[in-house]
Scaffold this motif. Structure first.
Motif, PDB file in Angstrom:
ATOM      1  N   GLU A 176      -0.334   6.062   4.069  1.00 46.71           N
ATOM      2  CA  GLU A 176      -2.271   7.155   2.903  1.00 46.71           C
ATOM      3  C   GLU A 176      -3.433   5.819   3.030  1.00 46.71           C
ATOM      4  N   LEU A 189      -6.748   5.678   2.126  1.00 46.64           N
ATOM      5  CA  LEU A 189      -7.893   6.463   1.353  1.00 46.64           C
ATOM      6  C   LEU A 189      -8.998   5.219   0.787  1.00 46.64           C
ATOM      7  N   THR A 202     -12.574   4.294  -1.649  1.00 45.76           N
ATOM      8  CA  THR A 202     -13.390   3.843  -3.582  1.00 45.76           C
ATOM      9  C   THR A 202     -14.497   3.416  -3.163  1.00 45.76           C
ATOM     10  N   LEU A 224     -11.152   3.300  -8.459  1.00 48.48           N
ATOM     11  CA  LEU A 224      -9.710   3.340  -8.858  1.00 48.48           C
ATOM     12  C   LEU A 224      -8.314   1.951  -8.899  1.00 48.48           C
ATOM     13  N   TYR A 247      -0.362   1.413   1.319  1.00 47.02           N
ATOM     14  CA  TYR A 247      -1.432   2.558   1.291  1.00 47.02           C
ATOM     15  C   TYR A 247      -2.761   1.275   2.013  1.00 47.02           C
ATOM     16  N   ILE A 299      -6.512   0.852   1.398  1.00 46.22           N
ATOM     17  CA  ILE A 299      -7.057   1.199   0.351  1.00 46.22           C
ATOM     18  C   ILE A 299      -8.419   0.591   1.159  1.00 46.22           C
TER      19      ILE A 299
END
Lengths: 104, 559
Positions: free
Chosen positions: B4, B6, B8, B35, B175, B177
């Motif tokens: 995933e 993400l 932020t 986050l 993840y 990020i």
């Protein structure tokens, strides 16, 4: 220091599993909580305070002076009651008003 | 494997004391998207799971922030950053007020003023301090929390951070990020050394056993400058339960006595390290065990103590109950813990400037992971969370985010997948953890050697830790929780190497027990009124000795 979970009392709500700061408590295929890594418990008692049916009790390992007493908490408003179940079958209690500060 | 991605504005790694407060601060001062990645669950994660006994850093009436700086400087025998201590101390009382507004119970007198304990402490009921902080965070709209996501690596290119890599231990997802700024608030490192009770109760330690030095290791790997790892922290604790002693010493005035009943604390001094050293010495000279003298206190004090410990370290109350004797009937035996690396008590951690910026651009540090600023305790961690948050807001306002290098992403995913697929290790993660703790205990000043070491031993320690690091490359993980354990072990091994290098570099003994080098048993002010800093470059730890930042001056990075 570790915890014991009473499978008969456990309703599988998962609150202990969520709160454990070590991610040590899992929900088994029988939908009951169990501690997967008992030696890795820090003894913070977070899970005990979460359990709605008082199925979790904590105890001291024999290596640090445990004699077989099990402790859990029950909450009534601001009163956090600690209940100690002694090996001789007797219970004792200590009540803490969470609105009151420590004296020391 | 599931992946995933993400994005932020500000990523906070670690939802403990400093991380939660940083999130609150950002929310109150900007619209930036935040986050928090937390490897457990923010409700009870970090140092405050069981509660805390007091607020140990507060500027009481008649004292000034500078007094607090002076106290911490004296306790660390000068190896502190006065600029960091002062900027923290100036915020202690405001963050305390905020904690009270959020719901923390603080003892007040009949005029509504806080009741103080000694010169710097407030009496509280700290049992629910972490749920209070977590609830406040949960209510805020621009803060997302990812619980049970363990961050293992920063994405850094040209000394600029642009995100982090990690994995969910329950959703079994990698993840990636992307973030414009990152606040690292992962706490310090426990579990480097063999603990007091290495068997069934191995995790009954002072510091949270789940704080495994992730933030330090990520920073070291990314080439961040680190400071003062040689100032280890050893807590003087109630034996076995490793419960706090301050409540007994300051609360009921219990003195440290040896088995002959002699008060020995004056003999060695009362700084944090001297209290440990004195206890070690009394034991070595045949006058152990040592105790806090509680015999003779009143029944009312017994009850208050039992309640106070239930609010922060319930095992101690249970221990009194198991022994069938109240503290008034038996003195409380004390011992030193195994050493930890923790910037909230000593000065170990990231080399930061007064903005709590690290040497990696866009990366800020707060709480136990940030160096130079000891004696932070809870309120100091909040203050640093606040400073780091305000600095991160400024940073994202002035800088655009940089996309993550795809090659780096692949590298990290491949490494993690290898642990999950190649099953050809002779050893388990637990076995290598035990090996690491045995090495540190024997050769890097653990409990076994009364915290003492020499250079020869440190060389052996480093050689063996490097061997264990090599072995750890072949470990196998059945699931993502075991994968986390592999990364936690490797983090600690990386931190161990830095600790060893720092211990070796400070060729003096400034602090007994914390860094007691038998080759150099005396203090050397001529050469070591300096910070021992380090950077990891090309597989080597490079030591940098830096001049002290004197009072009245500040140190800021020039990137």
């Amino acid at each position: 220091m570790s915890i014991a979970i009473d499978k008969d009392k456990c309703i599988g709500c998962g609150k202990c599993h969520t709160v454990c700061p070590g991610s040590l408590i899992k929900i088994g295929e029988d939908k009951k909580a169990f501690i997967k890594y008992p030696k890795d418990c820090w003894g913070c008692t977070s899970c005990i305070k979460e359990c709605p049916v008082y199925a979790i009790k904590f105890y001291l390992g024999a290596d640090i002076g445990g004699m077989g007493t099990f402790a859990h908490t029950e909450k009534d408003g601001y009163i956090l009651k600690w209940i100690f179940e002694h090996p001789n079958g007797e219970n004792s209690e200590i009540e803490i008003n969470q609105k009151e500060s420590n004296k020391y | 494997m599931k992946t995933e991605r993400l994005k932020t504005d500000i990523l906070i790694i670690g939802g403990g004391t400093a991380g939660c407060y940083a999130a609150l601060t950002i929310s109150e001062n900007s619209d930036a998207k935040v986050l928090i990645c937390e490897k457990a669950h923010i409700k009870r994660s970090g140092c405050l799971a069981a509660g805390v006994n007091a607020l140990n850093a507060y500027i009481v009436e008649g004292k000034t922030p500078q007094d607090y700086v002076d106290y911490a400087k004296k306790d660390a025998d000068n190896i502190v950053r006065e600029d960091l201590l002062l900027t923290m101390s100036e915020r202690l009382n405001a963050v305390t007020k905020r904690l009270e507004q959020l719901g923390l119970v603080i003892l007040k007198d009949k005029n509504g003023r806080y009741v103080t304990r000694g010169n710097r402490n407030l009496k509280i009921n700290g049992e629910n301090i972490k749920p209070i902080l977590a609830n406040a965070v949960k209510k805020l709209p621009n803060i997302d929390v990812l619980n049970r996501v363990n961050i293992t690596d920063f994405f850094v290119k040209n000394n600029r951070i642009n995100g982090a890599f990690g994995f969910g231990i329950e959703d079994e997802t990698f993840y990636i990020i992307e973030a414009n700024a990152v606040i690292v608030a992962t706490g310090g490192a426990a579990g480097l050394y063999k603990p007091n009770n290495p068997g069934f109760s191995r995790h009954k330690m002072w510091y949270p056993p789940f704080n495994t030095g992730a933030g330090y290791a990520m920073g070291i790997k990314a080439g961040a400058e680190m400071t003062t790892f040689e100032m280890r922290f050893i807590a003087l604790r109630c034996k076995d339960t490793i419960a706090p002693t301050g409540t007994l010493a300051q609360g009921v005035g219990a003195k440290q006595i040896n088995s002959l009943g002699e008060v020995y604390e004056e003999k060695y001094g009362i700084t944090t390290s001297q209290r440990v050293y004195g206890t070690v010495n009394e034991n070595q000279q045949g006058r152990g065990p040592c105790y806090l003298q509680t015999e003779g206190i009143t029944a009312e004090q017994d009850n208050s103590l039992k309640k106070a410990y239930l609010n922060m370290a319930p095992s101690q109350t249970l221990k009194w109950i198991e022994s069938g004797k109240n503290p008034s009937e038996q003195n409380v035996e004390i011992e030193g813990t195994e050493p930890y690396i923790v910037g909230g008590h000593t000065a170990s951690g990231y080399w930061v400037d007064t903005k709590r910026a690290t040497t990696v651009k866009g990366l800020f540090a707060a709480g136990d992971v940030a160096g130079g600023c000891p004696q932070k305790y809870v309120t100091g961690a909040l203050a640093e969370g606040e400073i780091a948050a305000l600095s991160a807001i400024n940073f994202v306002n002035e800088n655009n985010s940089v996309p993550i290098d795809e090659a780096l992403i692949e590298e990290h995913i491949e490494e993690a997948e290898r642990f999950l697929t190649d099953n050809n290790s002779h050893f388990t993660t637990e076995q290598l953890e035990e090996a690491m703790q045995t090495v540190m205990d024997s050769y890097a000043g653990g409990i076994k050697t009364n915290y003492r070491f020499n250079e020869k031993q440190l060389d052996i320690a480093d050689e063996k830790i490097v061997d264990i690091l090599k072995l750890s490359e072949n470990l196998y993980a059945e699931d993502f929780q075991e994968l986390m354990y592999i990364y936690e072990l490797r983090e600690r091994l990386i931190v161990c190497r830095s600790v060893i290098a720092h211990l070796k570099a400070r060729k003096e003994t400034r602090w007994h027990s914390f860094a007691e080098n038998l080759d150099y048993p005396d203090k050397d002010d001529k050469n070591f009124l300096k910070y021992v800093n380090s950077r990891y470059q090309d597989g080597k730890i490079r030591i940098i000795l830096r001049d002290l930042v004197e009072g009245g001056t500040v140190y800021e990075h020039s990137y």
